[in-house]
Structures are given as structure tokens and as C-alpha cells.
Design an enzyme around this catalytic site. Structure first.
Site, short mmCIF file in Angstrom:
data_model
loop_
_atom_site.label_atom_id
_atom_site.label_comp_id
_atom_site.label_asym_id
_atom_site.label_seq_id
_atom_site.Cartn_x
_atom_site.Cartn_y
_atom_site.Cartn_z
N GLY A 1 0.79 -1.34 -0.14
CA GLY A 1 -0.11 0.05 0.00
C GLY A 1 0.85 1.09 -0.04
O GLY A 1 1.71 1.16 0.36
N ASP B 1 -10.26 9.80 11.24
CA ASP B 1 -10.21 9.45 9.98
C ASP B 1 -10.57 8.00 9.68
O ASP B 1 -9.95 7.38 8.99
CB ASP B 1 -8.57 9.57 9.43
CG ASP B 1 -8.61 9.74 7.93
OD1 ASP B 1 -9.60 10.26 7.31
OD2 ASP B 1 -7.71 9.38 7.38
#
Length: 365
Positions: free
Chosen positions: A27, A141
Site C-alpha cells: 500500500g 479518519d
């Protein structure tokens, strides 16, 4: 002195200790690259996150310091755990954590989720949030890509780098907008743990429907979509809006009534809809808390009040308001050595913190 080995991953130099081998990219985020690796010491797979140029600006230095302190402080089964930290000769920082096979975003884009998986995933999210909130931390978040899952369906919340930041410029990120609480969009300043409950509700709804609940194109469109389902915010909520421009915009919207969620989630369990109704509330003060949500009937198959722990102590946020130069933020190096020495003390029964910290501080003097 640790031996470092270099490898090129996506054009990025990974400079890691020889303890970690078989690097594979998994990622890429705004602040770092994550690779899977094999820990030669334990034989276990791990995730290695490179924080690129952590000392390049005071803002990034502080962000890295914050994430490090949070990962050290938060110890819970549903929170990603830190197993190693090191600084490379190039002064990049690497966090090593356990490796989980996938994340909720990938799962949601690959297949519909069955009821028992939705229940179990939501339970674990809320169980993690109960602990995080008890420590005085707001994730801020929360989104499917920040929720990691392994082959046993164990779930862990990750990426605390933005926790408790009150930065309006961050609200433009498309990937996070869908899950952002209205009070962040409306006031852009004061908010608390309830914003994570809203995000969890949006994730819950996405698990039920297989698609984002509020896929706004921008903040104006996002808020309009929310009011189409939940109606116009109550007057006492509107009165908390600090921005004159935002206040004018909200007052210009047509008056709308809240729609019953049962009409939108027609195939969902009634208990699931009831819990969602309690989570998707405009007024944060009236939004259900994580501990209360865990006790809801929908999560009864998994709820165990004796196994839903809270933090032993609050997280120390005293550093968060500090406006310091990069050189001062390099005190995080001493925190890294401190982390290693605590682990060594647990294993070998001896602590060498003071000397290591002094050496680290001199190295960055």
C-alpha cells in the site's frame, strides 16, 4: 549496531535492518509506503511502514511523533500493535506492525458481506473505539481502508497519524469525505469522540448496502446528500456553526424531513436499522457512544461487558499544541530507543533507557 539493507520499492528506497526480508509492496499513502516482510527473528510476517522524510518539516515531524506516541500508548486487540521501530541511516523512520491480510475496503469491493460478518466487524470496530475514546483519543479518519482484517476475521483499526488533528485543509480528501461527521464540515473546529461514531455508522451502512452511504462529490454535495436522508439539522445544531459562509449555506437549503432508515435499508435486520438510527444523529451530544452501542441488541451475539476493556490511563496530549522546530521534534529518536529498551527489559529484565536516550539526543544535537 544494526546492519541495514537497501531495496527499491516503487521507486522508493527502503533501508531496513537485515532482520526483515522478502519485502513486497502492499500500500501507498500520502505519508508513507507499506510493505509486507518476513521477520527473521520470529519467522512471522509483518508490515513495515516507511515514513518518508519525517524531519523535512515541523508539521510532518509532529505528525510522525504523534503517531509513534499513539502506537506506543494504545494496546488493545482491535488496535494495530507496534512491534519494532527504527531510524535508517538516511533518517527515514520505519514502523513495524503485525500484518493482516486485507482491509475492509477491499472486502467491500470484492463481495457482499453476510449478516454475521457485518455484526462481528461492527462489534470489533466499536470495541476498539470504546478503548480509544477512553484514552482521550479521537481517531478522526476512520474509513474502510483503515480497518485491517485477517483470515480469521480479526479486525484492527490502524493509521492514527491524523488523530486529534484539527486541520480544515485535510477535509478536502475525497477518500475520507464520505465518512466525515457533519460537525466537522459545519464548524471545522470543535468536535469530540462522536465523530468516530458517525464514521463507524457510515461504514456500517456501507457493509449493509455494499456501497458508500453518502458519496458526496464535494462538501456542498456531501452535506446535501446527508440532509436528503436525515433531514435538516435541528436549530440548536445550526446555531453551533461558526463560519458565516457555512451558516448561510445551511440556511439556504430546503427544509427536509428525516427519512426512516428502514425504507432505505429494506433488507436489513430491524435491530441493525435501529442501531444505525442511533448512530446517524446530527446532534453529536445525542449520538450513541461506543460503549452503549456495544450493548445494543444487534450486537448481543458478541457483546461481553467483561471483555470490552478501557484504557488504564489517558493519553498525554501535552505536546500537541507545541509549535517546535524540526530539531526539537527529533526528540522522538529518544522515544524510539525508549521503546526498544522497554521491550528488552520485558525480555531480559534490565533497562538501559537513560544512557540510550542520552546517546540518541546527542546524535541529533
Amino acid at each position: 549496531m544494526a546492519e541495514f539493507v537497501r531495496a527499491q520499492i516503487f521507486g522508493t528506497t527502503f533501508e531496513i535492518t537485515s532482520r526483515y526480508t522478502d519485502l513486497q509492496p502492499v500500500g501507498m499513502g500520502a505519508f508513507g509506503l507499506v510493505c509486507s516482510a518476513r521477520d527473521q527473528l520470529t519467522g512471522q510476517p509483518v508490515a513495515v511502514k516507511k515514513i518518508m522524510k519525517p524531519f523535512s518539516t515541523p508539521v510532518l515531524s509532529k505528525r510522525t511523533y504523534r503517531e509513534l506516541k499513539l502506537l506506543k500508548h494504545l494496546r488493545h486487540e482491535n488496535i494495530i500493535s507496534l512491534s519494532d521501530i527504527f531510524i535508517s541511516p538516511l533518517e527515514d523512520i520505519y514502523f513495524v506492525t503485525e500484518l493482516l491480510g486485507t482491509d475492509l475496503h477491499r472486502l467491500l469491493t470484492s463481495r457482499p458481506l453476510e449478516k454475521q460478518f457485518i455484526q462481528y466487524f461492527l462489534y470489533q470496530i466499536l470495541r476498539g473505539l470504546k478503548y480509544v475514546h477512553s484514552a482521550g483519543v479521537v481517531h478522526r479518519d476512520l474509513k474502510p481502508s483503515n480497518i485491517l482484517i485477517n483470515e480469521n476475521c480479526d479486525l484492527k483499526i490502524c493509521d492514527f497519524g491524523l488523530a486529534r488533528i484539527q486541520d480544515p485543509q485535510m477535509t478536502g480528501y475525497v477518500s475520507t469525505r464520505y465518512y466525515r461527521a457533519p460537525e466537522i464540515m459545519l464548524t471545522w473546529q470543535k468536535y469530540d469522540v462522536e465523530v468516530d461514531i458517525w464514521s463507524a455508522a457510515c461504514i456500517f451502512a456501507e457493509m449493509l448496502e455494499g456501497k458508500p452511504l453518502f458519496p458526496g462529490k464535494d462538501h456542498v454535495n456531501q452535506f446535501s446528500i446527508i440532509t436528503e436522508l436525515l433531514g435538516t439539522p435541528p436549530d440548536d445544531v445550526i446555531q453551533t456553526i461558526c463560519s458565516e459562509n457555512t451558516l448561510r449555506f445551511v440556511k439556504s437549503l430546503p427544509k427536509r424531513e428525516r427519512q426512516p432508515l428502514a425504507s432505505k435499508f429494506k433488507n436489513a435486520d430491524p435491530d441493525a436499522v435501529d442501531l444505525l438510527e442511533r448512530m446517524l444523529v446530527f446532534d453529536p451530544k445525542k449520538r450513541i457512544r461506543a460503549g452503549e452501542a456495544l450493548a445494543h441488541e444487534y450486537l448481543a451475539p458478541y457483546h461481553d461487558p467483561t471483555d470490552e476493556p478501557v484504557a488504564e490511563e489517558k493519553f498525554d496530549w501535552s505536546f500537541n499544541d507545541a509549535d517546535l522546530p524540526v530539531d526539537t521534534w527529533k526528540i522522538m529518536y529518544s522515544e524510539i530507543l525508549d521503546f526498544h529498551n522497554i521491550d528488552q527489559a520485558n525480555d531480559a529484565g534490565q533497562v538501559l533507557v537513560e544512557g540510550a536516550v542520552a546517546d540518541g539526543q546527542q546524535a541529533f544535537a
